[in-house]
Enzyme design. Sequence first.
Site, mmCIF file in Angstrom:
data_model
loop_
_atom_site.group_PDB
_atom_site.id
_atom_site.type_symbol
_atom_site.label_atom_id
_atom_site.label_comp_id
_atom_site.label_asym_id
_atom_site.label_seq_id
_atom_site.Cartn_x
_atom_site.Cartn_y
_atom_site.Cartn_z
ATOM 1 N N SER A 1 0.844 -1.190 0.000
ATOM 2 C CA SER A 1 0.000 0.000 0.000
ATOM 3 C C SER A 1 0.879 1.241 0.000
ATOM 4 O O SER A 1 2.073 1.171 0.268
ATOM 5 C CB SER A 1 -0.897 0.002 1.237
ATOM 6 O OG SER A 1 -0.159 0.467 2.346
ATOM 7 N N LYS A 2 0.258 2.369 -0.286
ATOM 8 C CA LYS A 2 1.052 3.594 -0.332
ATOM 9 C C LYS A 2 1.607 3.949 1.049
ATOM 10 O O LYS A 2 2.619 4.613 1.154
ATOM 11 C CB LYS A 2 0.268 4.739 -0.950
ATOM 12 C CG LYS A 2 -0.984 5.107 -0.227
ATOM 13 C CD LYS A 2 -1.695 6.235 -0.962
ATOM 14 C CE LYS A 2 -2.957 6.616 -0.223
ATOM 15 N NZ LYS A 2 -3.737 7.617 -0.928
ATOM 16 N N ARG A 3 0.950 3.474 2.092
ATOM 17 C CA ARG A 3 1.458 3.717 3.445
ATOM 18 C C ARG A 3 2.752 2.943 3.709
ATOM 19 O O ARG A 3 3.538 3.319 4.568
ATOM 20 C CB ARG A 3 0.446 3.286 4.503
ATOM 21 C CG ARG A 3 -0.940 3.798 4.256
ATOM 22 C CD ARG A 3 -1.394 4.828 5.283
ATOM 23 N NE ARG A 3 -2.623 5.439 4.850
ATOM 24 C CZ ARG A 3 -2.697 6.548 4.128
ATOM 25 N NH1 ARG A 3 -1.617 7.199 3.795
ATOM 26 N NH2 ARG A 3 -3.863 7.034 3.729
ATOM 27 N N ASP A 4 2.927 1.829 3.019
ATOM 28 C CA ASP A 4 4.116 1.001 3.280
ATOM 29 C C ASP A 4 5.396 1.754 2.975
ATOM 30 O O ASP A 4 6.420 1.511 3.605
ATOM 31 C CB ASP A 4 4.082 -0.285 2.440
ATOM 32 C CG ASP A 4 2.991 -1.225 2.920
ATOM 33 O OD1 ASP A 4 2.649 -1.151 4.118
ATOM 34 O OD2 ASP A 4 2.485 -2.014 2.112
ATOM 35 N N GLY A 5 5.354 2.668 2.020
ATOM 36 C CA GLY A 5 6.535 3.440 1.681
ATOM 37 C C GLY A 5 7.041 4.181 2.910
ATOM 38 O O GLY A 5 8.192 4.041 3.320
#
Length: 511
Positions: A264-268
């Site tokens: 997910s974009k949060r993982d970045g």
Amino acid sequence: MKNIRVRFAPSPTGPLHIGGVRTALYNYLLAKKHQGAFVLRIEDTDRTRYVEGAEEYIKRALEWFGMSPDEGVDQGGAYGPYRQSDRKEIYLKYVDDLVAAGRAYIAFDTPEEIQAMREREQNKGVHSPKYDASTRMTMRNSLTLSAGEVTGLQQQGTPYVVRLLVEPGRTVEIEDLVRGSVRFDTTELDDKVLLKGDGMPTYHLANIVDDHLMEITHVIRGEEWLSSTAHHVLLYEAFGWKDSMPSFAHLPLILKPSGKGKLSKRDGAKFGFPVFPLAWDAGEGEEAYLGFKEAGFLPDAVINFLAFLGWNPGGEREIFTLSELVEVFDPAHIVKSGARFDYEKALWFNQQHIMRLPDDALLEWLRPGMSAYYTDWSEEQLKRVIPLMKERIKTRNEFYENTRFFFSEDWPYEEKMIRKKWKEDSPAHLQNLLAGLKQIDPFEAAACEATVKTFISENGLSFGAIMPLLRIGLTGTLKGPDLFQTMEILGRERTIARLERALEAFPRIKG
Ligand code: GLU
């Protein structure tokens, strides 16, 4: 075979995620491999999810990777317009045709009425109630109302949607290029809304009409769209376009580094790596992201990395530029299972691409960032440092960070090593060596090397007694490129000045 025509059809709902770039890439590769057309279509019919700047971002990202569309919003083309909000009128005609043919119907139900239907069904024990064959005849639509009532409601301006009439009890089958045969039971499907209350088509309608009108031959997209394909096939049937239906390829999910769950974009932010190609700044109060570009990646390296997330050419070779990928791409080698996002692997690809890039291309790549790091650098120096460093860096930023001693006098000593290596006789040795180095003319790497080595052997010293001190004196640290080459690039003056400084500083550090 017909000319291959593929489309990348992003919705401008935010920055393009790395998974979207991979989708674009596979489409691009298939098109280019067969001299086909790569079409960029902007799917912006959902006005509630529209994000300012997202379309621009998508275009800039494609441009950075060198994947320019053959047809699209900016390029134009024979099948335009290529932005769905500019095609509104087109969909209306097709939806009218479906209603006239009895393949779709008009529905006036309010959200409350639909909610009430769900509750009724749930009370009857239906697990996930739908607007479908089992419920549609209890609702307010053109199947249950008389023609006069329908016209009357429309004339009063009552909001309505148009729904696809899904016939239950059938099996719809597609032959997916990645997944093989995929079957859907139409009893599980709802009567999808095709035209919304605001007169805009839904994704499903616009997508099918456009793929048909734009003569798309292959639909390559993420796995999350697989379940929608059942409705899409029904739409092709309803329009009578089944024979020219495109082939489908649904790409595997990109998984978190742990392999568990979708990236997910949060993982970045969580793991400290980019999941977007370029930086995205949505303004105050919104989350901002850095991209692969800002993290110091070459576009071809990111492409190479993404290409291998869910595909491989077979065989040992791993390093490919975009144009080399075009040669070897074959959708038959796309895998079904999810592909784990491994940032270490991305760094490895970048390192390999940096190593292979000609020095003048590296110069172009590195030059623009130099002034952000150094006030006093010259192109001449940069040119000489590049060949020395190109095998030692994984990102552009690493280049800047690890070459400080070439472009600046402001860097710290690794003091722990000085304390360990600075011995009683070190000052005398360094003095004498310095005297020898001063004699060298021209000040070249080979001569520096000869002088240092002769000095070591003539004085019966070990390399370990001299080299580390020399290196720390000149660069501050024990890690770094060839020391004699480094000396040549620094030049006599700076080499001497730094060693003189070390002669003063090291005893103080030793204390
Ligand atoms: N607009 C859809 C998206 O944002 C396109 C899906 C498709 O390729 O059909 O991904």
